[in-house]
Design a protein around this motif. Structure first.
Motif, short mmCIF file in Angstrom:
data_model
loop_
_atom_site.label_atom_id
_atom_site.label_comp_id
_atom_site.label_asym_id
_atom_site.label_seq_id
_atom_site.Cartn_x
_atom_site.Cartn_y
_atom_site.Cartn_z
N THR A 81 0.87 -1.17 0.00
CA THR A 81 0.00 0.00 0.00
C THR A 81 0.91 1.22 0.00
O THR A 81 1.92 1.25 0.69
CB THR A 81 -0.89 0.04 1.26
N LYS A 82 0.53 2.25 -0.78
CA LYS A 82 1.37 3.44 -0.83
C LYS A 82 1.24 4.24 0.46
O LYS A 82 0.15 4.30 1.05
CB LYS A 82 0.96 4.31 -2.02
N LYS B 191 1.09 7.35 0.92
CA LYS B 191 0.08 8.41 0.79
C LYS B 191 -1.31 7.90 1.18
O LYS B 191 -2.07 8.59 1.87
CB LYS B 191 0.07 8.91 -0.66
N GLY C 67 9.56 0.91 0.86
CA GLY C 67 10.10 2.26 0.64
C GLY C 67 11.53 2.34 1.12
O GLY C 67 12.21 1.33 1.30
N ASP D 263 8.12 6.43 0.47
CA ASP D 263 8.09 5.70 -0.81
C ASP D 263 7.86 6.61 -2.00
O ASP D 263 7.55 6.15 -3.09
CB ASP D 263 7.03 4.57 -0.76
N SER E 107 5.46 8.54 -2.74
CA SER E 107 4.08 8.86 -3.10
C SER E 107 3.62 10.17 -2.46
O SER E 107 2.66 10.79 -2.90
CB SER E 107 3.14 7.72 -2.71
#
Ligand code: 4AD
Ligand code: MG
Length: 480
Positions: free
Chosen positions: A7-8, A10, A26, A41, A43
């Motif tokens: 999952t990002k 952000k 990340g 990462d 984002s």
């Protein structure tokens, strides 16, 4: 080992799905107290905190949690007790994807100077400043395409290699496949470009305008957005040898339409950046405030970055002629007190950036559009006014930047254009294809060039153009 899809960061920072298991991948920004890992990462400029239990964790593994290392972490998303963050990840499994030797990695968890970061441009993407700058750059590029697309313009790809000098200024990089040490020669001893790859002398384009004019005379409305090259030896904070330019060209437009289009474009893309890059612009605003603290009071901006951008949206640009501007400059304090490096004493002088900035920052205190410049200081293709001395040129000047856009209504009358080309020693024969637009169904038309990096410079509040393009090309600078 492989568990969940990542999952990002952000998305995680906005999540409230406490208790679910997540995977984050990340790079380590910091590792504190043998417990708290700040992971980024890319984002977002914000990090997520992952918490390891050092009582049970493998000590050798924790030693490898150094700044810059790439890691994958799986664990429970929990509400954070720490201040400054809502969520964090309670680490269950931790994997090092790529080590980063703390002794050798040039980025440390502290502030680095922009000059230093320019020397390691291949790594500077991993800093908050450059993450923000290049996110804004992306948003502006997207907004430019959207603006023109929504209006029905055709995006035209003009050649990077050309045989003509669109600006007639002779600032070109040559392109050749000839053997440099032993080029073929003509009988008179000159390099024989007839034997070169293209059978003629070629260079990197300085502008896609001439080709854009051809297409505008068929599609009505076109724009280019591509790299352009200038071999001008300008070692300034506003010049690059390779920069990106946006050049719209519109059939049946006059200079007034051209100014309206340019002002609408600038406001549209700045608004888009403000709407989509809130975090980044807030970060850049604070960066600029910090930078300005090191300057004397009178050199600091009156408005902060966000206020400056909003100011630009809310106010009409000031429009006046070159002649009117010269009068203002002639009577200005810095001119009378001889504070300008180049004093304005007569009509016809080319404006230097000190003059442009005086008009924008001191006199009008807002963006300015200057029109109707003397023909001697402008390119051959600009429409000649009836006074015989000026042309329908326009330059848009921005605070802190100076010229951000240059454009004009084009000379559509064949006889007048040929005459002017002759006077300026532009090869009429070689540009037969350009002149054909005036031979077959000529019509009034106008266009302009927006320097993309100057726009990014303005919106990010950065002060050196080399910091808003990933890999700058400038005199003696072609690293990476
Ligand atoms: O004023 P310029 O030279 O105009 C042209 O090239 C026209 N053909 C444009 C047109 O009418 N289609 O350049 C346009 C803009 C400038 O206002 C400036 O923003 C940017 O391009 N520019 C540069 N940006 C960075 N580095 C340089 N060396 C630049 N030279 C021009
Ligand atoms: Mg110009």
């Amino acid at each position: 080992m492989e568990t969940l899809k990542r999952t990002k960061v952000k998305d995680l920072l906005q999540s409230t799905a406490y208790g679910t298991e997540v995977t984050v991948k990340g790079w380590v920004r910091t590792f504190r107290n043998n417990q708290f890992i700040a992971i980024n990462d890319g984002s977002t400029i914000n990090n997520i905190q992952a918490v390891v239990d050092f009582n049970t964790a493998d000590e050798a593994l924790l030693k490898r949690l150094t700044t810059g290392a790439a890691i994958s972490v799986t664990g429970e998303l929990i509400e954070s007790l720490g201040k400054g963050q809502k969520v964090e990840v309670k680490v269950k499994t931790l994997e090092i994807l790529g080590d980063s030797d703390a002794e050798k990695f040039p980025l440390q968890p502290k502030k680095h100077s922009l000059e230093f970061l320019r020397e390691i441009a291949h790594l500077r993407f991993r800093t908050n400043t450059f993450n923000a700058v290049f996110k804004v750059r992306h948003a502006l590029a997207y907004a430019i395409h959207k603006f023109f697309n929504d209006k029905g313009f055709v995006y035209l790809h003009t050649p990077v290699i050309t045989a003509s000098d669109a600006e007639g200024a002779g600032e070109m990089f040559r392109v050749t496949a000839l053997d440099f040490n032993n080029p073929p020669r003509t009988e008179t001893g000159e390099v024989d470009f007839k034997q070169d790859f293209f059978g003629k002398s070629t260079n990197l384009t300085v502008s896609g305008q001439l080709e854009a004019e051809l297409a505008a005379m068929a599609f009505g409305e076109v724009y280019t957005f591509g790299p352009t090259f200038r071999a001008e030896n300008s070692n300034t904070t506003r010049h690059l040898a390779e920069f990106w330019m946006i050049e719209p060209e519109v059939a049946f437009n006059d200079l007034n339409d051209n100014m309206n289009l340019a002002e609408e474009l600038l406001k549209y893309v700045i608004k888009h950046a403000l709407e989509t890059c809130g975090d980044e612009i807030e970060f850049l605003k604070n960066r600029l405030l910090e930078e300005e603290k090191t300057k004397p009071m009178d050199e600091r901006s009156e408005l902060d970055l966000t206020a400056k951008l909003n100011f630009c949206l809310e106010n009409d640009f000031e429009r006046l002629t070159y002649t009117e501007a010269i009068e203002i400059l002639k009577n200005s304090n810095p001119n009378k007190k001889k504070k300008f490096k180049y004093l304005i004493d007569k009509w016809g002088a080319d404006l230097q950036s000190e003059h442009e900035r005086y008009l924008v920052e001191k006199h009008f205190k807002k963006p300015v559009i200057l029109t109707d410049y003397p023909k001697e200081i402008k390119a051959f293709y600009m429409r000649q006014n009836d006074d015989g001395t000026t042309v329908r040129a326009m330059d848009i000047l921005f605070p802190g930047i100076g010229e951000i856009i240059g454009g004009s209504q084009r000379e559509e009358r064949l006889d007048l254009l040929e005459k002017r080309m002759g006077e300026m020693h532009i090869p009429v024969d070689e540009l037969y294809w350009y002149l054909d637009t005036r031979r077959f169904g000529t019509a009034p038309h106008a266009g302009f060039g927006l320097g993309f990096e100057r726009l990014v410079l303005f919106v990010t509040g950065m002060t050196n153009i080399r910091d808003v393009i990933p890999f700058p090309r400038a005199p003696k600078t072609a690293e990476f």
